[in-house]
Design a protein around this motif. Structure first.
Motif, PDB file in Angstrom:
ATOM      1  N   ASP A 128       0.847  -1.186   0.000  1.00 46.65           N
ATOM      2  CA  ASP A 128       0.000   0.000   0.000  1.00 46.65           C
ATOM      3  C   ASP A 128       0.888   1.243   0.000  1.00 46.65           C
ATOM      4  O   ASP A 128       2.124   1.155   0.113  1.00 46.65           O
ATOM      5  N   LEU A 129       0.280   2.396  -0.151  1.00 40.33           N
ATOM      6  CA  LEU A 129       1.050   3.633  -0.306  1.00 40.33           C
ATOM      7  C   LEU A 129       1.942   3.905   0.896  1.00 40.33           C
ATOM      8  O   LEU A 129       3.069   4.378   0.761  1.00 40.33           O
ATOM      9  N   PHE A 130       1.467   3.574   2.101  1.00 44.83           N
ATOM     10  CA  PHE A 130       2.213   3.869   3.322  1.00 44.83           C
ATOM     11  C   PHE A 130       3.449   2.984   3.465  1.00 44.83           C
ATOM     12  O   PHE A 130       4.458   3.398   4.038  1.00 44.83           O
ATOM     13  N   ALA A 131       3.374   1.757   2.956  1.00 45.67           N
ATOM     14  CA  ALA A 131       4.500   0.827   3.077  1.00 45.67           C
ATOM     15  C   ALA A 131       5.485   0.957   1.917  1.00 45.67           C
ATOM     16  O   ALA A 131       6.565   0.362   1.962  1.00 45.67           O
ATOM     17  N   THR A 132       5.113   1.715   0.894  1.00 48.68           N
ATOM     18  CA  THR A 132       6.017   1.906  -0.245  1.00 48.68           C
ATOM     19  C   THR A 132       6.983   3.035   0.073  1.00 48.68           C
ATOM     20  O   THR A 132       6.570   4.181   0.273  1.00 48.68           O
ATOM     21  N   GLN A 133       8.270   2.714   0.154  1.00 51.14           N
ATOM     22  CA  GLN A 133       9.279   3.705   0.511  1.00 51.14           C
ATOM     23  C   GLN A 133       9.481   4.715  -0.629  1.00 51.14           C
ATOM     24  O   GLN A 133       9.309   4.390  -1.812  1.00 51.14           O
ATOM     25  N   ASP A 134       9.860   5.929  -0.264  1.00 53.14           N
ATOM     26  CA  ASP A 134      10.060   6.978  -1.264  1.00 53.14           C
ATOM     27  C   ASP A 134      11.037   6.559  -2.367  1.00 53.14           C
ATOM     28  O   ASP A 134      10.760   6.780  -3.557  1.00 53.14           O
ATOM     29  N   PRO A 135      12.174   5.950  -2.033  1.00 53.59           N
ATOM     30  CA  PRO A 135      13.095   5.505  -3.094  1.00 53.59           C
ATOM     31  C   PRO A 135      12.459   4.459  -4.017  1.00 53.59           C
ATOM     32  O   PRO A 135      12.781   4.402  -5.206  1.00 53.59           O
ATOM     33  N   GLN A 136      11.544   3.649  -3.488  1.00 52.24           N
ATOM     34  CA  GLN A 136      10.860   2.653  -4.315  1.00 52.24           C
ATOM     35  C   GLN A 136       9.912   3.336  -5.309  1.00 52.24           C
ATOM     36  O   GLN A 136       9.795   2.902  -6.465  1.00 52.24           O
ATOM     37  N   ILE A 137       9.248   4.384  -4.858  1.00 43.85           N
ATOM     38  CA  ILE A 137       8.363   5.148  -5.754  1.00 43.85           C
ATOM     39  C   ILE A 137       9.186   5.767  -6.884  1.00 43.85           C
ATOM     40  O   ILE A 137       8.825   5.677  -8.070  1.00 43.85           O
ATOM     41  N   TYR A 185       2.758   1.203  -8.916  1.00 44.44           N
ATOM     42  CA  TYR A 185       2.888   0.431 -10.161  1.00 44.44           C
ATOM     43  C   TYR A 185       1.821   0.838 -11.173  1.00 44.44           C
ATOM     44  O   TYR A 185       2.125   1.087 -12.347  1.00 44.44           O
ATOM     45  N   CYS A 186       0.561   0.901 -10.735  1.00 43.27           N
ATOM     46  CA  CYS A 186      -0.521   1.288 -11.635  1.00 43.27           C
ATOM     47  C   CYS A 186      -0.283   2.681 -12.216  1.00 43.27           C
ATOM     48  O   CYS A 186      -0.472   2.905 -13.415  1.00 43.27           O
ATOM     49  N   SER A 187       0.145   3.603 -11.369  1.00 40.60           N
ATOM     50  CA  SER A 187       0.408   4.965 -11.833  1.00 40.60           C
ATOM     51  C   SER A 187       1.481   4.985 -12.912  1.00 40.60           C
ATOM     52  O   SER A 187       1.365   5.675 -13.934  1.00 40.60           O
ATOM     53  N   SER A 188       2.541   4.197 -12.709  1.00 40.60           N
ATOM     54  CA  SER A 188       3.631   4.161 -13.682  1.00 40.60           C
ATOM     55  C   SER A 188       3.187   3.525 -14.994  1.00 40.60           C
ATOM     56  O   SER A 188       3.587   3.950 -16.078  1.00 40.60           O
ATOM     57  N   LYS A 189       2.324   2.500 -14.904  1.00 36.56           N
ATOM     58  CA  LYS A 189       1.873   1.832 -16.126  1.00 36.56           C
ATOM     59  C   LYS A 189       0.837   2.667 -16.883  1.00 36.56           C
ATOM     60  O   LYS A 189       0.763   2.600 -18.113  1.00 36.56           O
ATOM     61  N   PHE A 190       0.028   3.440 -16.169  1.00 37.74           N
ATOM     62  CA  PHE A 190      -0.853   4.399 -16.846  1.00 37.74           C
ATOM     63  C   PHE A 190       0.001   5.384 -17.645  1.00 37.74           C
ATOM     64  O   PHE A 190      -0.332   5.740 -18.777  1.00 37.74           O
ATOM     65  N   ALA A 191       1.111   5.808 -17.053  1.00 37.68           N
ATOM     66  CA  ALA A 191       2.018   6.733 -17.743  1.00 37.68           C
ATOM     67  C   ALA A 191       2.648   6.066 -18.962  1.00 37.68           C
ATOM     68  O   ALA A 191       2.810   6.693 -20.016  1.00 37.68           O
ATOM     69  N   ALA A 192       3.005   4.785 -18.842  1.00 39.79           N
ATOM     70  CA  ALA A 192       3.616   4.068 -19.964  1.00 39.79           C
ATOM     71  C   ALA A 192       2.632   3.935 -21.120  1.00 39.79           C
ATOM     72  O   ALA A 192       3.002   4.117 -22.295  1.00 39.79           O
ATOM     73  N   VAL A 193       1.372   3.631 -20.811  1.00 36.65           N
ATOM     74  CA  VAL A 193       0.346   3.546 -21.853  1.00 36.65           C
ATOM     75  C   VAL A 193       0.149   4.914 -22.498  1.00 36.65           C
ATOM     76  O   VAL A 193       0.027   5.035 -23.729  1.00 36.65           O
TER      77      VAL A 193
END
Length: 297
Positions: A128-137, A185-193
């Motif tokens: 989830d967003l809270f467990a995703t570290q800033d460097p991972q984003i 991940y979804c945000s990045s793939k929306f950007a890729a599309v």
């Protein structure tokens, strides 16, 4: 009002286009030859990238393989050579713009001008967003989106000169519809599309119709990146099945490649049906996978 009335005049053209599309469903499209083409694949050290390299090798393309994993990419290159293709392995960090640009210069000097670019490298952090570290984003967007810009800027100019080439974007069904615990991940793939669609339109506006574009959008694949995925939409996809669809899409110059094809129907439904109904429908899909949950109620 004027726009609406003028749009009605396009109705006959709409009917013709629909009939043409239906007719194409029953007429197999001839596959193009990629023999001798220089094909660059990012993330070629494993999974979809590795299997895609094998398929191009069988078709006698010249392979340029990029991956951050030296052992993995060299293994892929060795197998491609066994299949009778020339293959060149490069250790490249696709999260690093300067590494991409410097590696692109080496490729041009040592191998030649790339005519088919497969932007396949990707990362995912199921959380989830809270467990995703800033460097991972940051890493997710650097690899899943920004790398597409840097590789395309590096190799597209030569394609433009001869009006010949193919840019392949490996995205995801998550680039069209969303699920919880994959926000980054979804945000990045929306950007890729979006990158694929915008680039396609831009090439047409620049009258470079000889440069083709394809975008792969599969459901969950059994590659180990996401642990224990399941959905009522069907079984987890095997990499070989996805690569088979990808290769067919590239060789027949499909713009959007959904695996399974029912994903395209789902994306259409999501735009038309009420939000409340879609919420119920997504519960029925029962999409599950192992994820880290950082939010505590």
């Amino acid at each position: 009002m004027q726009f609406f009335l003028s749009s009605l005049l396009l109705l006959p053209m709409l009917i013709i286009c629909i009939l043409e599309s239906l007719l194409k469903l029953f007429i197999p499209k001839k596959k193009k030859s990629v023999t001798g083409e220089i094909v660059l694949i990012t993330g070629a050290g494993h999974g979809i990238g590795r299997l895609t390299a094998y398929e191009f090798a069988k078709l006698k393309s010249k392979l340029v393989l990029w991956d951050i994993n030296k052992h993995g990419v060299e293994e892929t290159a060795a197998e491609c050579r066994k299949l009778g293709a020339k293959a060149y392995a490069f250790v490249v960090d696709c999260s690093n713009r300067e590494d991409i640009y410097s590696s692109a210069k080496k490729v041009k000097a040592e191998v030649g001008n790339v005519s088919i670019l497969v932007n396949n490298a990707g990362v995912v952090y199921p959380a989830d967003l809270f467990a995703t570290q800033d460097p991972q984003i940051e890493k997710t967007f650097e690899v899943n989106v920004l790398a597409h810009f840097w590789t395309t800027k590096a190799f597209l100019p030569e394609m433009m000169k001869c009006n010949h080439g193919h840019i392949v974007t490996v995205a995801s069904a998550a680039g069209h519809t969303v699920v919880p615990f994959l926000v980054t991940y979804c945000s990045s793939k929306f950007a890729a599309v979006g990158f694929h669609r915008a680039l396609t339109v831009e090439l047409a506006a620049l009258e470079r119709n000889g440069i083709k574009t394809s975008c792969l959008c599969p459901n969950f694949i059994n590659t180990g990146f996401i642990k224990n995925p399941s959905t009522s939409l069907g079984p987890t996809l095997e990499p070989e099945e996805v690569v088979n669809k990808l290769m067919n899409g590239i060789l027949t110059e499909q713009k959007m490649i959904f695996v399974p094809s029912s994903i395209s129907f789902l994306t259409m439904v999501e735009r038309i049906f009420p939000e409340r109904f879609m919420t119920i429908l997504k519960r029925k899909m029962n999409i599950r996978f192992d994820a880290i949950i950082g939010y505590k109620n």
